[in-house]
Design a protein around this motif. Structure first.
Motif, PDB file in Angstrom:
ATOM      1  N   PRO A 187      48.633  37.939  48.710  1.00 31.22           N
ATOM      2  CA  PRO A 187      47.235  37.524  48.623  1.00 31.22           C
ATOM      3  C   PRO A 187      47.040  36.327  47.698  1.00 31.22           C
ATOM      4  O   PRO A 187      47.494  36.346  46.555  1.00 31.22           O
ATOM      5  CB  PRO A 187      46.519  38.754  48.070  1.00 31.22           C
ATOM      6  N   ARG A 197      44.351  35.247  46.322  1.00 33.61           N
ATOM      7  CA  ARG A 197      43.492  35.537  45.164  1.00 33.61           C
ATOM      8  C   ARG A 197      44.273  36.012  43.951  1.00 33.61           C
ATOM      9  O   ARG A 197      43.919  35.719  42.812  1.00 33.61           O
ATOM     10  CB  ARG A 197      42.498  36.636  45.517  1.00 33.61           C
ATOM     11  N   VAL A 247      39.609  46.488  44.399  1.00 31.21           N
ATOM     12  CA  VAL A 247      39.982  45.128  44.804  1.00 31.21           C
ATOM     13  C   VAL A 247      38.898  44.107  44.478  1.00 31.21           C
ATOM     14  O   VAL A 247      39.190  42.925  44.377  1.00 31.21           O
ATOM     15  CB  VAL A 247      40.373  45.006  46.291  1.00 31.21           C
ATOM     16  N   ASN A 257      39.492  41.365  42.054  1.00 33.46           N
ATOM     17  CA  ASN A 257      40.265  40.169  42.370  1.00 33.46           C
ATOM     18  C   ASN A 257      39.405  39.030  42.890  1.00 33.46           C
ATOM     19  O   ASN A 257      39.900  37.948  43.139  1.00 33.46           O
ATOM     20  CB  ASN A 257      41.319  40.476  43.440  1.00 33.46           C
ATOM     21  N   PHE A 258      38.128  39.293  43.115  1.00 32.81           N
ATOM     22  CA  PHE A 258      37.267  38.261  43.669  1.00 32.81           C
ATOM     23  C   PHE A 258      36.440  37.656  42.546  1.00 32.81           C
ATOM     24  O   PHE A 258      35.731  38.372  41.840  1.00 32.81           O
ATOM     25  CB  PHE A 258      36.354  38.866  44.738  1.00 32.81           C
ATOM     26  N   ARG A 259      36.536  36.340  42.413  1.00 29.31           N
ATOM     27  CA  ARG A 259      35.729  35.665  41.409  1.00 29.31           C
ATOM     28  C   ARG A 259      34.279  35.734  41.873  1.00 29.31           C
ATOM     29  O   ARG A 259      34.003  35.827  43.052  1.00 29.31           O
ATOM     30  CB  ARG A 259      36.122  34.194  41.303  1.00 29.31           C
ATOM     31  N   HIS A 260      33.347  35.634  40.940  1.00 28.51           N
ATOM     32  CA  HIS A 260      31.917  35.580  41.269  1.00 28.51           C
ATOM     33  C   HIS A 260      31.421  36.836  41.967  1.00 28.51           C
ATOM     34  O   HIS A 260      30.357  36.832  42.552  1.00 28.51           O
ATOM     35  CB  HIS A 260      31.575  34.365  42.152  1.00 28.51           C
ATOM     36  N   ILE A 273      45.330  43.364  49.013  1.00 24.45           N
ATOM     37  CA  ILE A 273      44.066  42.828  49.533  1.00 24.45           C
ATOM     38  C   ILE A 273      44.273  41.876  50.691  1.00 24.45           C
ATOM     39  O   ILE A 273      43.368  41.140  51.048  1.00 24.45           O
ATOM     40  CB  ILE A 273      43.232  42.123  48.443  1.00 24.45           C
TER      41      ILE A 273
END
Lengths: 535, 535
Positions: free
Chosen positions: A70, A72, B194, B197-200, B418
């Motif tokens: 991934p 990310r 998960v 792992n995502f910004r914003h 992810i």
């Protein structure tokens, strides 16, 4: 008015794109924290594919998702846009992505643009390839091939007709370069290993054929290694057909130059790649479809635009030769590009790209490989062990390293998997290609498609008492056939054979019913057609 | 004339079918070797799905293929037909399978028939569910759900509109039975893990909702365990909505009875199952859609026909109650059936089916579970550990046991995966459902579908200078819209809203182009339509 952050936009999530982002994150750590720089990456998928391991997905010796990583996790400070790109506007400095789950497109502006879009598979050059051959580039391709192989074995195990069974058990791979050889080796191992689980299947009936245009496979490697690999493949049962070119494909055969047909249901083509269509329309100087960059990897005509990897034409600063399209080069180019980009931001001097490949390796399946590392040739089990170790080290991310190492360990003790993961839904409408004098369907077959002729001519025949194949009609461009079986849910009432080369659009039952029932002009057209042909 | 072997045909590759084959192979070992008996099994896939582990596919804590086991390996002496069944002719004692890669159908005759076809997911009862809700029964469903969840997170991470973002981050599961609770628990754990792992992405914006019609989840379990489970889910952030029924679905919302709408892009329905259509048309006595069998699991009206599992109505010989549709019961019934079938062949006495369930367990994700085993209630970590151990023991095949045990071990130390495995190609033509007063598309959107109205009415409006939403036209059944954007590749030139409930057929760009270009009546129709509407 205070200026916003410097926006760096990377297009493509292959080795080039991801390693550019990785290096930029490291070099610009403080700027990212202060918010004076932003990095964004646009890619269709949210992962990078580790291509050298893709052939192992066929046999399942690597878990399906363990060849991909991934993005990310690898680049936590990059804004990832998981969207296809629709347009690059290099004049106005922005790009447009396709709409996602919503319907609004998304526009991204940039100060620096890194183009790392690689190339795409192109099966359109030869007749029938786009319709019937399997490419081998993405994870989905590997999965599709695996499922196709299992399906043909399942079918062969219950097929009473020996001729059809032989075609089902024939597997053809076109292209004797790295990719083709690794695929054919893995495919051969897998088919022969799992065929033992099928009752009534004789492994002696299995044919795995590698078709290669050159004199010797592996043109990338020294002659002695290529010869070694070729001998090894032959010993394992792969038929290597040299000086042979693919000419086309139908649903039931691979066509060779010179007119030979190999009856098969599984043709893998690893030969043709083409420039990414987004790159093809860019108004920049290109060489063999690749973007010409200067020694610093910048596009000379447009300051702030950079290109690397398979879509860039990079001349090596050391040798003066153009760089080959390999992952090794893409990674080194990415690092050089990131350093030069940062140097540009800071007004520092840039460096020229120069890199000598460390070596080349190819897996031959079943615990053997060949390669040349720092000029030394290796082969056999030692090479295979080296291959695995090197790729394991190169695999990005610790969790992936652990997962793949575990997969490989289990693979030493467990039998290969034969479950078929049929996740694809076949397209409701697909194109099919036929050569002259082929049967599209026979009287008595189950009717499950309606055909519309795109070009070419077919002949319709029927058996009458005492006489077979009585000609009824010839049909050409824009005409339909197969509608009766579909509407009445009965076996085909006639046989259709091609007269010339024919391309058709085949529509499945579900789609036909939906359109037929609800689109008034279409319903009228088919009702009249059926009326006419029933009389 | 010497008679051929006795042909035993098993329909269905779930627990009932596969364990019948397994037991028959053991009991008839000598007869199979002598060739006096043949066992065949017909199933759509070449594997059995181990359903209790399916929810773990969502988070990837079990490898994608490790919840399934190849039938060929489990039953090496059974002829497996990997084909969908088209017709069962119980009078003439044969069945017909669909055509495989070839076009010829395949007919199989039998002396003994074992019907173990289970039931199917039925989303057709409520408006919009078949079009927009996700079922959860097969491996493909688990994979589709996993991909949908990752896609919504990917989209939410780059979505500027807060309202759309909230809908993307809302996940609704309908049904508070075993399947629904296990899915919502696993989904909740996965999404929250998960999302980091995502910004914003603010994890506080994530909503996971379980909709259940009853007073308390887990109607199958004792009250105290159900209450424990409900409290645990709430603590982990799942909103449990009791006494709430699903009423329907659109692409952008779950509709509840009473008129409430929950804006979401992910609705999982675990509530509705229906008899297998093949069973529904069989001319035998049925009770609630299930085949009524006698105490020996035979169908009384047709000697030689047997039925077990979820498609059979079996009255337990001990309690006198009908058996619940669980894997435990299917496995015990399969063994009893196989013994009775062999007894019939040998003229020996048959036994009545009687079985008391050993217990019930449900996983609640994140290392906890609830269950009742031999009358003792267990919960929390101990129950979870028991759950894993019991299922690991029950998992058929040693290689699967090793693989799953390894997966679980890795899962303790590695973060969840992810990567989004987008293997599905969207259907070229699909149905969509809209409630009254919904927007199908807005002026300025990208046009990527043509719509044909199946029923209902829509209103077309356009913004003019100084005035928004000026009505242009109303369209009804059989009429099309959206064709202009498609043909001219421009943003939508008008807004379309529903007036009543509307069902449409949406056709994608590729399909439209193919049909438009090659079907003369359609081309004419659309050319006239576009001409008309452009003026």
């Amino acid at each position: 008015m205070s200026p916003g952050p410097t926006r760096i936009l990377i297009l493509g999530g292959g080795f080039g794109g991801v390693y550019t982002a990785l290096t930029l994150e490291r070099l610009l750590r403080h700027d990212l924290r202060r918010g004076t720089v932003e990095i964004a990456l646009v890619n269709r998928e949210n992962y990078i594919v580790f291509q050298p391991m893709l052939p192992e997905v066929i046999s399942g010796s690597i878990g399906l998702v363990d060849t991909i990583s991934p993005i990310r996790r690898l680049c936590p400070n990059t804004n990832l846009y998981t969207r296809p790109i629709e347009k690059i506007d290099i004049q106005r400095k922005h790009i447009r992505t396709a709409a996602g789950l919503g319907t609004r497109p998304c526009e991204l502006e940039y100060d620096h643009l890194v183009i790392a879009l690689g190339n795409v598979t192109n099966l359109a050059d030869l007749p029938g390839l786009a319709e019937h051959a399997l490419p081998f580039k993405y994870l989905g391709d590997a999965l599709t091939l695996r499922n196709r192989v299992i399906q043909t074995l399942e079918e062969a195990a219950i097929e009473p007709d020996p001729q059809v069974r032989r075609a089902l058990l024939t597997f053809v791979v076109a292209g004797g370069g790295f990719s083709g050889v690794e695929v054919v080796a893995e495919l051969n191992d897998f088919v022969r290993a799992v065929a033992r689980n099928f009752r009534h299947l004789n492994t002696g009936d299995i044919r795995v054929i590698l078709v290669h245009a050159g004199e010797l496979i592996f043109p990338e490697l020294p002659r002695s290694l290529a010869e070694y690999a070729q001998l090894l493949l032959s010993k394992r049962g792969v038929e290597v057909r040299l000086r042979t070119r693919l000419a086309g494909s139908t649903a039931e055969a691979a066509l060779l130059e010179g007119g030979e047909r190999i009856a098969t249901r599984t043709l893998v083509s690893t030969v043709s790649s083409a420039p990414n269509p987004l790159v093809a329309v860019l108004p920049v100087k290109k060489e063999r479809g690749r973007i010409v960059v200067d020694g610093h990897l910048a596009v000379p005509e447009y300051p702030g635009v950079w290109a690397i990897g398979d879509c860039a034409f990079v001349v090596d600063g050391g040798s003066g030769e153009p760089c080959p399209p390999t992952a090794q080069h893409a990674i080194r180019q990415a690092r050089c590009l990131a350093e030069n980009l940062v140097a540009t931001l800071r007004g520092a001097p840039k460096t020229r790209f120069a890199f000598t490949a460390l070596g080349k390796m190819a897996s031959l399946g079943h615990r053997s490989a060949v390669g040349e590392i720092f000029g030394v040739q290796v082969s056999g089990f030692l090479a295979w062990w080296l291959w695995r170790t090197i790729y394991l080290m190169k695999l990005p991310g610790l969790d992936r390293k652990i997962r793949v190492a575990t997969d490989w360990t289990l693979d030493l003790i467990l039998p290969p998997d034969i479950v078929q993961l049929a996740t694809e839904k076949p397209l409701a409408i697909r194109r099919e290609h036929f050569e002259p004098n082929e049967t599209i369907f026979r009287e008595g077959d189950l009717g499950n498609s309606l055909y519309i002729i795109l070009d070419g001519e077919v002949e319709i025949t029927r058996d009458v008492p005492g006489q077979s194949d009585v000609p009824l009609a010839r049909l050409g461009r824009g005409e339909c056939f197969g509608e009766m079986g579909l509407v009445r849910q009965m076996p085909r009432s006639a046989t259709v054979r091609t007269v010339t080369r024919v391309n058709v659009l085949a529509m499945d039952h579900y789609t036909f019913q939906a359109l037929f029932a609800y689109l008034p002009p279409l319903r009228l057209f088919f009702e009249q057609l059926i009326q006419l042909r029933s009389n």
